[in-house]
Design an enzyme around this catalytic site. Sequence first.
Site, PDB file in Angstrom:
ATOM      1  N   GLU A   1       6.060  -2.684 -11.865  1.00 58.63           N
ATOM      2  CA  GLU A   1       5.303  -1.298 -11.992  1.00 58.63           C
ATOM      3  C   GLU A   1       4.894  -1.051 -10.617  1.00 58.63           C
ATOM      4  OE1 GLU A   1       4.666  -4.367 -13.537  1.00 58.63           O
ATOM      5  OE2 GLU A   1       5.287  -3.785 -15.772  1.00 58.63           O
TER       6      GLU A   1
ATOM      7  N   HIS B   1      -4.320  -2.499  17.255  1.00 54.46           N
ATOM      8  CA  HIS B   1      -3.576  -3.416  17.137  1.00 54.46           C
ATOM      9  C   HIS B   1      -2.380  -3.279  18.245  1.00 54.46           C
ATOM     10  CE1 HIS B   1      -5.469  -2.981  13.194  1.00 54.46           C
ATOM     11  NE2 HIS B   1      -4.909  -4.031  13.023  1.00 54.46           N
TER      12      HIS B   1
ATOM     13  N   ARG C   1       2.690  10.084 -27.052  1.00 61.24           N
ATOM     14  CA  ARG C   1       3.717   9.903 -26.092  1.00 61.24           C
ATOM     15  C   ARG C   1       5.237  10.659 -26.668  1.00 61.24           C
ATOM     16  NH1 ARG C   1       5.898   4.179 -28.438  1.00 61.24           N
ATOM     17  NH2 ARG C   1       5.139   4.455 -30.514  1.00 61.24           N
TER      18      ARG C   1
ATOM     19  N   LEU D   1      -0.013  -3.278   2.919  1.00 63.23           N
ATOM     20  CA  LEU D   1       1.165  -3.769   3.534  1.00 63.23           C
ATOM     21  C   LEU D   1       2.370  -3.673   2.152  1.00 63.23           C
ATOM     22  CD1 LEU D   1       0.247  -6.441   5.843  1.00 63.23           C
ATOM     23  CD2 LEU D   1       1.504  -4.546   6.332  1.00 63.23           C
TER      24      LEU D   1
ATOM     25  N   HIS E   1      -3.283  -6.214 -23.619  1.00 63.13           N
ATOM     26  CA  HIS E   1      -2.167  -4.736 -23.787  1.00 63.13           C
ATOM     27  C   HIS E   1      -3.114  -3.612 -24.215  1.00 63.13           C
ATOM     28  CE1 HIS E   1       1.006  -7.525 -23.230  1.00 63.13           C
ATOM     29  NE2 HIS E   1       1.905  -6.674 -23.371  1.00 63.13           N
TER      30      HIS E   1
ATOM     31  N   HIS F   1      -2.874  -9.823  17.496  1.00 68.24           N
ATOM     32  CA  HIS F   1      -2.560  -8.667  16.307  1.00 68.24           C
ATOM     33  C   HIS F   1      -3.579  -7.425  16.251  1.00 68.24           C
ATOM     34  CE1 HIS F   1      -1.884  -7.238  12.384  1.00 68.24           C
ATOM     35  NE2 HIS F   1      -3.168  -7.548  12.248  1.00 68.24           N
TER      36      HIS F   1
END
Lengths: 662, 662
Positions: free
Chosen positions: B408, B27, B356, B117, B470, B261
Amino acid sequence: MTRTDELCINTLRFLAVDAVEKAGSGHPGLPLGAAPITYVLWDRFLRHNPENPSWANRDRFVLSAGHGSALLYALLHTTGYDLPLEELKQFRQWGSRTPGHPEYGLTPGVEATTGPLGQGFAMGVGMAMAERYLSRYFNRHAFPIVDHHTYALVSDGDLMEGVSHEAASLAGHLGLGKLICLYDDNDISIEGSTDITFTEDVGARFEAYEWHVRHVADAHDLDAIAEAVREARAEFDRPSLIIIRSHIGYGSPKQDMASAHGEPLGPEAARATKEKLGWPAEPAFHIPDEARAHFGRAIERGRKREAEWREMLRAYREEYPELADGFEAMTEGRLPEGWEAAIPSFEQVDKPVATRSASGEILNGLAASLPNLIGGSADLAPSNKTHLAGYDDFGTGTGRNLRFGVREFATCAILNGMALHGGIIPYGATFLVFSDYMRPAIRLAGLMKAHSILIFSHDSIAVGEDGPTHQPVEQTMTLRMIPNLTVLRPADANETAACWKIAIRAEGPVALLLSRQKLPVLQPDRYPVESGVPRGGYVLKETETGKPDIVLIGTGSEVHLALDAAATLEARGIAARVVSLPSWEVFDRQTPEYKASVLPAEIPRLAIEAGVTLGWERYTGSRDAVVGLEGFGTSAPGGIVYAELGFNVRTVVDKATKIARG
Amino acid sequence: MTRTDELCINTLRFLAVDAVEKAGSGHPGLPLGAAPITYVLWDRFLRHNPENPSWANRDRFVLSAGHGSALLYALLHTTGYDLPLEELKQFRQWGSRTPGHPEYGLTPGVEATTGPLGQGFAMGVGMAMAERYLSRYFNRHAFPIVDHHTYALVSDGDLMEGVSHEAASLAGHLGLGKLICLYDDNDISIEGSTDITFTEDVGARFEAYEWHVRHVADAHDLDAIAEAVREARAEFDRPSLIIIRSHIGYGSPKQDMASAHGEPLGPEAARATKEKLGWPAEPAFHIPDEARAHFGRAIERGRKREAEWREMLRAYREEYPELADGFEAMTEGRLPEGWEAAIPSFEQVDKPVATRSASGEILNGLAASLPNLIGGSADLAPSNKTHLAGYDDFGTGTGRNLRFGVREFATCAILNGMALHGGIIPYGATFLVFSDYMRPAIRLAGLMKAHSILIFSHDSIAVGEDGPTHQPVEQTMTLRMIPNLTVLRPADANETAACWKIAIRAEGPVALLLSRQKLPVLQPDRYPVESGVPRGGYVLKETETGKPDIVLIGTGSEVHLALDAAATLEARGIAARVVSLPSWEVFDRQTPEYKASVLPAEIPRLAIEAGVTLGWERYTGSRDAVVGLEGFGTSAPGGIVYAELGFNVRTVVDKATKIARG
């Protein structure tokens, strides 16, 4: 607010509260706070026909904050959808049509499966894009046969998710004026006040995205909400965000508290809430006659609206019979006769072709026969080969080339929204390794059986120089693990053509995994590609005797390695059958007899795939019988990486010899 | 711009161009356009010591736009890092330290692996957060021993990605004044001008996030860039975004074109570019003496800066010996003696505990002995049990509770940034099903071997009422496929404690999969949990005779089902050994002898896991020998879903009987 309005709003609230109480789990907070918002929208604006949830020109309503499902079920029941009160009483129970989060396909009137935050918003963007394309394609003067709004109710959580940024930026860029999002701005998320982590100026952010932004100070000011919706509908060139200040758990002892969000109020607090809002404590699931009558008007209104539209469609058909046929076929998901004829076959066997390039040719062929095939790439069109030559960009007239930008997650969520809208066969693309970025939306496509077509090029370490960040290793196998997703990894240009037929016909999401590098073309008269690929796996090359000592199984580029190795093995006196297995899911659906004919139980196998070995034991029984990878790739020219990491004839032959001589 | 500046900038440009030309891929566009930006930053501001890339108090520089790697390698080489010119000549070649995208751990001075990215930007946020915590924890009056900036160079693509929104919103909320992002605003992405898809007002968007935003009209105006950086450094309460207008492929015939690019200019265009910018066509990899000398000053400067800092640390040590010891231990990744003592053991076997909840107790214990253990949840702390009681929120004093919000992906990328920064043991959490949202960052953690600890609760369909959106199904197995990630799925509270020990000691990323539902506690004196878990898999319960007819393998909650089934089988005269396999990766590292002792080759096996069957054939050899799932879950009370979908003693016993009598 009139008495009837109040009665209706409280009906929605307490149907939701009672459903949650009876289930012993669920989310009362959003219904209590946002009921007025959805009430105004459904009562004064939403054009839908409860008796026909699949009316093509209905407004779409997406509850992006899917945890408020009980509110949606209350709306659907009261406005006359086929969702009896008994179903609300079975909220969140085995076998009911009222699951914890709304599920597309299970409950009439549910436009999208939501709950995983941010995605409902992005699917709404996709629906508005589908509406725009279809309206430009079909509408003629005085015949706006596709002309509806897409509404979404979004929460703080939706707008914290990154996908909301991606989809909003694109929606603003495209100026989707018929998209109207109502933001239930209650300042509460699960951990507490949004002050603890979410203090951005959402309105300013959306203005930066080129959205039209309105504020309503109080969710109980129905006229202010209505006025904002009217203004949003009058805004043709920008999508609208209406930010409405509301109170989570309104009227309950937990009002404005995080604890109102995700658990039942409890019998005492439920009673106190009813008392505070002037609602009878008993019976549960109470619907006053006046409210029932008022909500019920939606049926007559919907009937009338659809009838008027059908009348217009009839007149349209007289003037534009072909367009009318096309419209019906597309919205019903029928393919035009002879559509496959547009798929090229590749017979020039002396010229290797990357499967991504073959796919590009096929796609361009298909575009001619399928005018509702629209899509594009997440800023990798030149690499993914997804550009439709001779067509404009989406947004310009009936342009079909979507420019998703570097927004993979939104790309797939938008495809899902377009697929759910109906009328469109959407495709999107990125590098296979970046399928990870869109994985939550791929999963949702699987759950909804949305016909989104994903094109993932650069499908192995053979990508080469870009290195391990750009070399997929675990993606092929992990995609196979998403239920209802069909994964296709063709070995050459002709398998790619056959895979595209599967992709177009599929009834759920599809992922096409394509090579960056050129691959030999499997000569159609020598290899049974056309009959084999539709079965998912097939004998590509039989041994001379028909009695193989070993079966080499390959997918994609590794099929050629298997062929080369088989030739060497033959020279060594080991008879090797080569099986191409482009789709595990399709192969899995074949009869046991067919599967056994391809992979006889008594013959040992060796699998070859430039990806993780884990998972291949399904076919080989043992990890030792796989030529694959156990770690990441490396940056170097593709051929070198490929060979150095074990994808060479010697390695395959050595392993196969060991296994065959067992 | 002085002549020296120009010489230095062109040196960077053409080292990059020549590296790309020689490699035949890469690049050149970003280096040509952004060289002035990085030059100003490195020349006038960056506090680093090329001779000691791991100096704890160095400024961090992240090239979020990782495709510009050649520019970074040019900077590292010229400023004196251990990266000989020979390495630049081996750009993108097998075995070099100059891969296509920068890789942490491979090349000295590379602070993070970038290329996917948006993640470099988010890791930068994490680094700035680590700096803030450590500075507040360690600094004392006149002793700013932790006091550095984090800089990132970000591209259009970075800011289109959703993770940039999540991380920027959080960084703005936290007011990370020492984070300075330089945005290479070149208006070009791969498909063409950003006009086609990215027209949002980025500056306004970041102002909405509460950032300090500056504009520089021309990347060649070095003083304007310097002034903006100075202003950004003077801004203590807000992170800064400096938007710098640049020209991709500057000076080349492809300037301002997408084609600049991602591919070599080609010999002709490369020559033309050199000519245009007054650079000798030959030799390639030319570094004028004046430029070499100027860049070389970084060495002396860095030496001096680190020496001054070491002097301060020495004085600090005299005044605060314990703190100084702590600082050194933390930055070197050493754990304090006896840290494990803080981990509770669970002996009350009559009281079931969700893993948990056990994890929450353990974490709170660990917090006391590990002051650099900081973290939190993506808005699910009450469910993930990640709150550290008695500590403030991050940002208040030395508060350690991070409030990631419903973000998240950024959560994991930020953890990665904190882990790379050093000094911190970061943890983050969400529901297992939403690990999909952070998957690209988990992968990058694996690639970098970043010690990020991920806590994923609600680890199966037993989640229940919230339904299939879920309920994780494929996540456990797909996480196992990410190289270098250690996946731990403990069966009870005591296995959870043992797994936390592995997690704290690990040298790469870790995922802890925890149950929502309560599980029986495995009595420590009856089951060899403490010695077994560190081996990844172990015989939890041997048959009476020591001669099993079948081995039942389970993980997590399914271990208890295996124990129950074994008891029933015994009553039927079938001797079943129960193996708990909390970590495939750890078990995989054991000796063949140990593995064979746990899973003898000659004894048939049955695996039980509430997830996809695909993958378990590694241990069972056959799909028929797995009690697992082939599709999504459903919304209903957890116990019902669990039993209805096959996780009940009868199903296990029937299958085991069939196999054992096989």
